[in-house]
Design an enzyme around this catalytic site. Structure first.
Site, short mmCIF file in Angstrom:
data_model
loop_
_atom_site.label_atom_id
_atom_site.label_comp_id
_atom_site.label_asym_id
_atom_site.label_seq_id
_atom_site.Cartn_x
_atom_site.Cartn_y
_atom_site.Cartn_z
N LEU A 219 0.85 -1.18 -0.15
CA LEU A 219 -0.02 0.17 0.04
C LEU A 219 0.81 1.30 -0.08
O LEU A 219 0.73 1.78 0.91
CB LEU A 219 -1.06 0.14 1.22
CG LEU A 219 -1.82 -1.04 1.37
CD1 LEU A 219 -2.80 -0.99 2.49
CD2 LEU A 219 -2.57 -1.37 0.21
N GLU B 151 1.49 3.90 -2.90
CA GLU B 151 1.23 4.42 -4.30
C GLU B 151 2.52 5.24 -4.99
O GLU B 151 2.73 5.28 -6.23
CB GLU B 151 -0.01 5.44 -4.40
CG GLU B 151 -1.43 4.96 -4.18
CD GLU B 151 -1.60 4.68 -2.57
OE1 GLU B 151 -2.42 4.06 -2.30
OE2 GLU B 151 -0.68 5.12 -1.84
N HIS C 223 -12.32 8.43 -0.95
CA HIS C 223 -12.73 7.35 -2.05
C HIS C 223 -13.57 7.78 -3.11
O HIS C 223 -13.77 7.20 -4.21
CB HIS C 223 -13.64 6.44 -1.48
CG HIS C 223 -12.81 5.50 -0.36
ND1 HIS C 223 -12.31 6.11 0.70
CD2 HIS C 223 -12.49 4.18 -0.58
CE1 HIS C 223 -11.69 5.00 1.39
NE2 HIS C 223 -11.90 3.74 0.63
#
Length: 332
Positions: A53, A55, A124
């Site tokens: 995790l 990016e 999100h």
């Protein structure tokens, strides 16, 4: 649309062993939205694999792989998750060809599920296309139809330049009976609905809303044309300008916040190219200039048919410019 994207990835990996897919949960799970479903099973975990995790690490690893001859397709699980990778994207992905005077290209596709309409919680849902469109060296693509999802992704994977591929989350479940095929290349907008009174310019998740508004506008006597940009970079000035010159009016529809966004760029380009054909100012319908709201308030933020119709009502309905506010001799 989800299946069309999956098919595009599968076919590209079949045809070119240099194509690799990686990101968070894209392997065994098949991605949060199942876009990579079955790819790890078919091609093995050396060509479709999960990452930590991280990016920035995903984007940086893609830079190294592209420099080494691979064609990586990476997934940022959600739009706002991609922000930690932005330094890599803006400083390295976008600039490597320029930095090396054309000697090193980075054929990277950065897939980003983006925009609203699914009731996502904080981080999100976001409309981040403006950051990438403003970064020279990146191509920015956003499909609005099932066919374009397939065709544009195939085009992106084949491209020798980095492509930020923005996938509207709320359209993943859109359906079409049309066969999947390669269609128009990057830089070609599409007229989704012909009309004579006003041009609605939209892209990605806003295209279905613009089409619905165009149908509703018929009851008010307005015949609206809808132009789907398809790619933000490169931008199809010719198709947009030709439409606005025919209709004489333009409304730009986008989910992103209005200030300094892609919609503002579209409005500026239309005004520069079509000024003498315009019968009214170019108007915009956009998201509000606020941080993306929580799920219960999302509907107030997103452009809808009523907001578009209200904006159409603000356009001048005759063919003469409104000069009532002008004066002679400097008198108010």
């Amino acid at each position: 649309m989800a299946q069309a994207l999956n098919t595009a990835l599968r076919e590209a990996m079949d045809e070119d062993e240099r194509v690799v897919v990686f990101g968070e949960d894209v392997g065994a799970l098949g991605g949060v939205f199942r876009i990579t479903d079955g790819l790890a099973a078919k091609f093995g975990d050396d060509r479709c694999f999960d990452t930590p995790l991280a990016e920035a690490g995903i984007a940086g690893f893609a830079v190294g792989m592209a420099m080494g001859g691979f064609r990586p397709v990476i997934e940022m699980q959600f739009d706002a998750f991609a922000y930690p990778a932005f330094e890599q994207i803006a400083s390295h992905v976008a600039k490597m060809r320029n930095r090396t005077r054309g000697r090193i290209a980075l054929p990277i596709v950065i897939r980003i599920p983006y925009a609203g309409g699914i009731g996502g919680v904080e981080h999100h849902c976001d409309s981040s296309e403006g950051y990438y469109a403003h970064t020279p060296g990146l191509k920015v693509v956003t499909p609005a139809t099932v066919g374009d999802a397939y065709s544009l992704l195939r085009e992106a994977i084949d491209d020798s330049d980095p492509v930020v591929f923005m996938e509207p989350k709320k359209l993943y479940w859109a359906k079409s009976d049309d066969a999947l095929a390669r269609t128009e290349p990057f830089g070609r907008a599409a007229v989704r609905r012909a009309g004579r009174d006003v041009t609605l310019v939209a892209y990605g998740p806003s295209v279905p809303v613009a089409l619905e508004a165009a149908e509703a506008a018929e009851e008010k006597g307005w015949d609206a044309e809808v132009v789907d940009l398809r790619t933000l970079v490169p931008f199809d000035d010719a198709t947009v300008a030709a439409s606005v010159r025919r209709t004489g009016r333009c409304v730009v529809v986008s989910e992103a916040a209005g200030f300094a966004g892609v919609g503002a760029e579209v409005a500026a380009r239309v005004q520069e190219r079509c000024f003498h054909s315009l019968h009214a100012p170019v108007l915009r319908v956009s998201g509000l200039d606020i941080p993306y709201p929580p799920p219960m308030l999302e509907r107030h933020h997103l452009p809808d048919v009523d907001r578009i119709l209200d904006t159409l009502d603000r356009l001048q309905r005759d063919d003469q410019p409104d000069v009532r506010h002008l004066s002679l001799g400097g008198a108010a």
